[in-house]
Design a protein around this motif. Structure first.
Motif, PDB file in Angstrom:
ATOM      1  N   PRO A 200       0.915  -1.272   0.136  1.00 34.49           N
ATOM      2  CA  PRO A 200      -0.260   0.133  -0.046  1.00 34.49           C
ATOM      3  C   PRO A 200       0.829   1.292  -0.058  1.00 34.49           C
ATOM      4  CG  PRO A 200       0.410  -0.912   2.163  1.00 34.49           C
ATOM      5  CD  PRO A 200       0.846  -1.770   1.320  1.00 34.49           C
ATOM      6  N   GLN A 201       0.292   2.542  -0.184  1.00 34.64           N
ATOM      7  CA  GLN A 201       0.753   3.692   0.093  1.00 34.64           C
ATOM      8  C   GLN A 201       0.219   4.423   0.934  1.00 34.64           C
ATOM      9  OE1 GLN A 201       3.359   5.131  -2.005  1.00 34.64           O
ATOM     10  NE2 GLN A 201       3.478   3.122  -2.728  1.00 34.64           N
ATOM     11  N   SER A 202       0.442   5.368   1.575  1.00 29.63           N
ATOM     12  CA  SER A 202       0.027   6.291   2.743  1.00 29.63           C
ATOM     13  C   SER A 202       0.129   7.754   2.776  1.00 29.63           C
ATOM     14  CB  SER A 202       0.468   5.537   4.067  1.00 29.63           C
ATOM     15  OG  SER A 202       1.723   5.812   3.906  1.00 29.63           O
ATOM     16  N   SER A 203      -0.773   8.407   3.436  1.00 31.52           N
ATOM     17  CA  SER A 203      -0.767   9.763   3.889  1.00 31.52           C
ATOM     18  C   SER A 203      -0.743   9.954   5.467  1.00 31.52           C
ATOM     19  CB  SER A 203      -1.979  10.640   3.324  1.00 31.52           C
ATOM     20  OG  SER A 203      -1.844  11.673   3.693  1.00 31.52           O
ATOM     21  N   SER A 204       0.276  10.263   5.920  1.00 24.82           N
ATOM     22  CA  SER A 204       0.315  10.591   7.369  1.00 24.82           C
ATOM     23  C   SER A 204       0.268  12.110   7.920  1.00 24.82           C
ATOM     24  CB  SER A 204       1.748   9.759   7.932  1.00 24.82           C
ATOM     25  OG  SER A 204       1.483   8.346   7.574  1.00 24.82           O
ATOM     26  N   ALA A 205      -0.516  12.458   8.810  1.00 31.58           N
ATOM     27  CA  ALA A 205      -0.409  13.830   9.237  1.00 31.58           C
ATOM     28  C   ALA A 205      -0.454  13.872  10.758  1.00 31.58           C
ATOM     29  CB  ALA A 205      -2.129  14.436   8.489  1.00 31.58           C
ATOM     30  N   ILE A 206      -0.116  14.905  10.983  1.00 34.72           N
ATOM     31  CA  ILE A 206       0.366  15.512  12.417  1.00 34.72           C
ATOM     32  C   ILE A 206      -0.397  16.757  12.831  1.00 34.72           C
ATOM     33  CG2 ILE A 206       1.990  15.919  14.208  1.00 34.72           C
ATOM     34  CD1 ILE A 206       3.827  13.750  12.769  1.00 34.72           C
ATOM     35  N   VAL A 207      -1.058  16.959  13.776  1.00 27.60           N
ATOM     36  CA  VAL A 207      -1.642  18.611  14.286  1.00 27.60           C
ATOM     37  C   VAL A 207      -1.035  18.942  15.538  1.00 27.60           C
ATOM     38  CG1 VAL A 207      -3.624  17.424  15.461  1.00 27.60           C
ATOM     39  CG2 VAL A 207      -3.556  19.821  14.246  1.00 27.60           C
ATOM     40  N   SER A 208      -0.612  20.186  15.478  1.00 29.58           N
ATOM     41  CA  SER A 208      -0.138  20.614  17.011  1.00 29.58           C
ATOM     42  C   SER A 208      -0.568  22.059  17.015  1.00 29.58           C
ATOM     43  CB  SER A 208       1.659  20.497  17.017  1.00 29.58           C
ATOM     44  OG  SER A 208       1.869  21.161  15.912  1.00 29.58           O
ATOM     45  N   GLY A 209      -0.227  22.617  18.250  1.00 28.39           N
ATOM     46  CA  GLY A 209      -0.540  23.846  18.668  1.00 28.39           C
ATOM     47  C   GLY A 209      -2.117  24.061  19.292  1.00 28.39           C
ATOM     48  N   GLY A 210      -2.281  25.174  19.507  1.00 29.58           N
ATOM     49  CA  GLY A 210      -3.846  25.654  19.902  1.00 29.58           C
ATOM     50  C   GLY A 210      -4.025  25.481  21.245  1.00 29.58           C
ATOM     51  N   GLY A 211      -2.969  25.380  21.970  1.00 29.93           N
ATOM     52  CA  GLY A 211      -2.846  25.082  23.236  1.00 29.93           C
ATOM     53  C   GLY A 211      -3.236  23.546  23.742  1.00 29.93           C
ATOM     54  N   ASP A 212      -3.086  22.582  22.868  1.00 30.47           N
ATOM     55  CA  ASP A 212      -3.243  21.353  23.067  1.00 30.47           C
ATOM     56  C   ASP A 212      -2.252  20.695  23.864  1.00 30.47           C
ATOM     57  OD1 ASP A 212      -4.024  18.774  22.977  1.00 30.47           O
ATOM     58  OD2 ASP A 212      -3.233  18.507  20.970  1.00 30.47           O
ATOM     59  N   THR A 213      -2.286  19.863  24.760  1.00 36.69           N
ATOM     60  CA  THR A 213      -1.178  19.338  25.499  1.00 36.69           C
ATOM     61  C   THR A 213      -1.206  17.632  25.480  1.00 36.69           C
ATOM     62  OG1 THR A 213      -2.811  19.341  27.651  1.00 36.69           O
ATOM     63  CG2 THR A 213      -1.318  21.468  27.154  1.00 36.69           C
ATOM     64  N   ASN A 214      -2.451  17.069  24.741  1.00 32.49           N
ATOM     65  CA  ASN A 214      -2.521  15.852  24.606  1.00 32.49           C
ATOM     66  C   ASN A 214      -1.966  15.374  23.564  1.00 32.49           C
ATOM     67  OD1 ASN A 214      -3.050  12.893  25.057  1.00 32.49           O
ATOM     68  ND2 ASN A 214      -5.330  13.423  24.531  1.00 32.49           N
ATOM     69  N   THR A 215      -0.930  14.779  23.291  1.00 29.98           N
ATOM     70  CA  THR A 215      -0.304  14.397  21.891  1.00 29.98           C
ATOM     71  C   THR A 215      -0.682  13.058  21.522  1.00 29.98           C
ATOM     72  OG1 THR A 215       1.931  13.847  23.146  1.00 29.98           O
ATOM     73  CG2 THR A 215       1.548  16.005  22.347  1.00 29.98           C
ATOM     74  N   ALA A 216      -1.360  12.314  22.465  1.00 28.84           N
ATOM     75  CA  ALA A 216      -1.623  10.768  21.848  1.00 28.84           C
ATOM     76  C   ALA A 216      -2.503  10.631  20.910  1.00 28.84           C
ATOM     77  CB  ALA A 216      -2.364  10.036  23.110  1.00 28.84           C
ATOM     78  N   ASN A 217      -3.133  11.651  20.564  1.00 32.81           N
ATOM     79  CA  ASN A 217      -4.160  11.660  19.251  1.00 32.81           C
ATOM     80  C   ASN A 217      -3.820  12.487  18.322  1.00 32.81           C
ATOM     81  OD1 ASN A 217      -4.958  13.657  20.619  1.00 32.81           O
ATOM     82  ND2 ASN A 217      -7.032  13.150  20.852  1.00 32.81           N
ATOM     83  N   ASN A 218      -2.667  12.980  18.235  1.00 35.03           N
ATOM     84  CA  ASN A 218      -2.355  13.780  17.377  1.00 35.03           C
ATOM     85  C   ASN A 218      -1.712  13.776  15.942  1.00 35.03           C
ATOM     86  OD1 ASN A 218      -2.982  15.711  19.493  1.00 35.03           O
ATOM     87  ND2 ASN A 218      -1.376  16.954  19.285  1.00 35.03           N
ATOM     88  N   SER A 219      -1.655  12.412  15.692  1.00 33.28           N
ATOM     89  CA  SER A 219      -1.178  11.775  14.465  1.00 33.28           C
ATOM     90  C   SER A 219      -2.369  10.554  13.911  1.00 33.28           C
ATOM     91  CB  SER A 219       0.132  11.437  14.626  1.00 33.28           C
ATOM     92  OG  SER A 219       0.271  10.452  15.225  1.00 33.28           O
ATOM     93  N   TRP A 220      -2.242  10.709  12.680  1.00 33.43           N
ATOM     94  CA  TRP A 220      -3.074   9.459  11.960  1.00 33.43           C
ATOM     95  C   TRP A 220      -2.424   9.322  10.569  1.00 33.43           C
ATOM     96  CZ3 TRP A 220      -6.436   6.518  14.290  1.00 33.43           C
ATOM     97  CH2 TRP A 220      -7.433   5.598  13.659  1.00 33.43           C
ATOM     98  N   SER A 221      -2.641   8.226  10.079  1.00 32.57           N
ATOM     99  CA  SER A 221      -2.026   7.925   8.746  1.00 32.57           C
ATOM    100  C   SER A 221      -3.489   6.919   8.215  1.00 32.57           C
ATOM    101  CB  SER A 221      -0.950   6.513   8.843  1.00 32.57           C
ATOM    102  OG  SER A 221      -0.003   7.187   9.442  1.00 32.57           O
ATOM    103  N   ASP A 222      -3.454   7.205   6.802  1.00 37.19           N
ATOM    104  CA  ASP A 222      -4.470   6.289   5.878  1.00 37.19           C
ATOM    105  C   ASP A 222      -3.744   5.588   5.005  1.00 37.19           C
ATOM    106  OD1 ASP A 222      -6.251   5.681   4.223  1.00 37.19           O
ATOM    107  OD2 ASP A 222      -7.211   7.472   3.709  1.00 37.19           O
ATOM    108  N   VAL A 223      -3.613   4.343   5.250  1.00 33.40           N
ATOM    109  CA  VAL A 223      -3.133   3.216   4.560  1.00 33.40           C
ATOM    110  C   VAL A 223      -3.882   2.829   3.342  1.00 33.40           C
ATOM    111  CG1 VAL A 223      -1.972   1.227   4.633  1.00 33.40           C
ATOM    112  CG2 VAL A 223      -1.692   2.298   6.383  1.00 33.40           C
TER     113      VAL A 223
END
Length: 277
Positions: A200-223
Motif C-alpha cells: 500500500p501507499q499512505s498519507s500520514s498527518a500530524i496536528v499541533s498547537g492551539g494550546g493542546d497538551t495531549n499528543t496521544a491523538n495528534n497523528s493519523w495515517s491512511d494506509v
C-alpha cells in the motif's frame, strides 16, 4: 474544615486553624459559625470550650481554580491550641483532582474510491477536531498540520478554507479559535500515483498547537491499497560479428511484465523497426 477534640478533657484557651492552599487555588471566602476568620491569613480562631469527643462547627473555605491548575492539588490544614499536648494528629490534607479543561486536537486522514498505479488527481482529506470532553476552545495560538506522503505518491495541491498551506512542505496553519466539539474545514491533499507505485501507499498527518497538551491523538495515517497493473517492457539484443553481406543474422526481442499483476489476456503486440541496411 472540622476541628475535633479527640482527647478525654475539654479544651481551654484559644484554638487556631490555619489552612495552606497549593498554587492553582485562590481563597475567596473563609467562615464558620462561631469562628473568627481572617481571609488573608487563611486563619480561624475561637476560645469557647470544646467538650471531649465533640467537634466545633465546620469552617467553609471557598476557592477559585486557576485555568492552568495542575491535575492534582493538595490542601493542607493544621489546628493548635486549646490546651492540647498531643500534636500528632494536628494536621490534615485533602488531595483534590482537577479536571483539565484544555483543548484536545485530534486529526483524521481518509480517502475514497479505488486507487490504481498511474492515477492522477486522487485526494486525501485531513480533518482536525477539538474533542476533549468538558474541554475548552483552542487558545488562539497557531495550529499546524503537516502531512507526509509515501514514496509512490506525489502531491500536486494542498489547501482548505481558512488554512494557509505550503505545497513543498505539505504544511497548513491557522490561528482562529476552534470551539470544543467542533471541526475545522477539511484540508484536501491532491496526489498523483506513480505508474510503478507499490501497495500500500499512505498519507500520514500530524496536528499541533492551539494550546493542546495531549499528543496521544495528534497523528493519523491512511494506509491506501493501490491496484497493481501489468507493466510491459521490451529489450532487444544481438550476438556475434555482423559483416557486410551477412545473411541470417538475428535479433532477440524479449517482452517482460515488470508490473504488479499479470496481463489481462488481451492481445500483446510487438512491432520492430529495422534501419536501412
Amino acid at each position: 474544615l472540622i476541628a475535633t477534640n479527640a482527647g478525654s478533657h475539654a479544651t481551654s484557651g484559644t484554638v487556631t486553624v490555619v489552612d495552606t492552599l497549593p498554587g492553582g487555588l485562590t481563597a475567596t471566602n473563609m467562615e464558620g459559625s462561631g469562628w473568627s476568620c481572617t481571609l488573608a491569613m487563611l486563619t480561624c480562631t475561637r476560645s469557647d470550650v470544646l467538650a471531649a469527643s465533640t467537634s466545633y462547627p465546620s469552617m467553609t473555605l471557598t476557592v477559585s481554580v486557576a485555568s492552568n491548575a495542575a491535575a492534582l492539588l493538595t490542601n493542607n490544614a493544621t489546628v493548635s491550641g486549646g490546651g492540647e499536648t498531643n500534636t500528632g494528629n494536628d494536621s490534615a490534607s485533602d488531595p483534590t483532582t482537577v479536571v483539565q479543561k484544555v483543548p484536545d486536537l485530534s486529526i483524521d486522514v481518509f480517502h475514497s474510491g479505488t486507487w490504481s498505479e498511474g492515477d492522477v488527481g486522487k485526494t486525501y482529506s485531513l480533518r482536525v477536531d477539538n474533542s476533549n470532553i468538558g474541554g475548552f476552545a483552542t487558545d488562539g495560538s497557531t495550529v499546524t498540520v503537516v502531512d507526509t506522503l509515501s514514496a509512490g505518491l506525489t502531491a500536486t495541491a494542498i489547501g482548505g478554507p481558512g488554512w494557509t498551506c505550503d505545497l513543498p512542505t505539505l504544511t497548513c496553519t491557522r490561528s482562529d479559535v476552534l470551539a470544543n466539539f467542533t471541526t475545522y474545514p477539511f484540508i484536501t491533499v491532491t496526489v498523483n500515483v506513480a505508474a510503478n507505485a507499490s501497495t500500500p501507499q499512505s498519507s500520514s498527518a500530524i496536528v499541533s498547537g492551539g494550546g493542546d497538551t495531549n499528543t496521544a491523538n495528534n497523528s493519523w495515517s491512511d494506509v491506501t491499497a493501490i491496484v497493481q497493473k501489468p507493466d510491459l517492457s521490451i529489450t532487444k539484443s544481438h550476438g556475434g560479428i555482423w559483416n557486410l553481406g551477412a545473411v541470417g543474422k538475428t535479433y532477440t526481442l524479449t517482452v517482460s511484465n515488470v508490473g504488479g499483476i499479470a496481463t489481462d489476456g488481451s492481445t500483446i503486440t510487438v512491432v520492430d523497426t529495422l534501419p536501412t541496411g
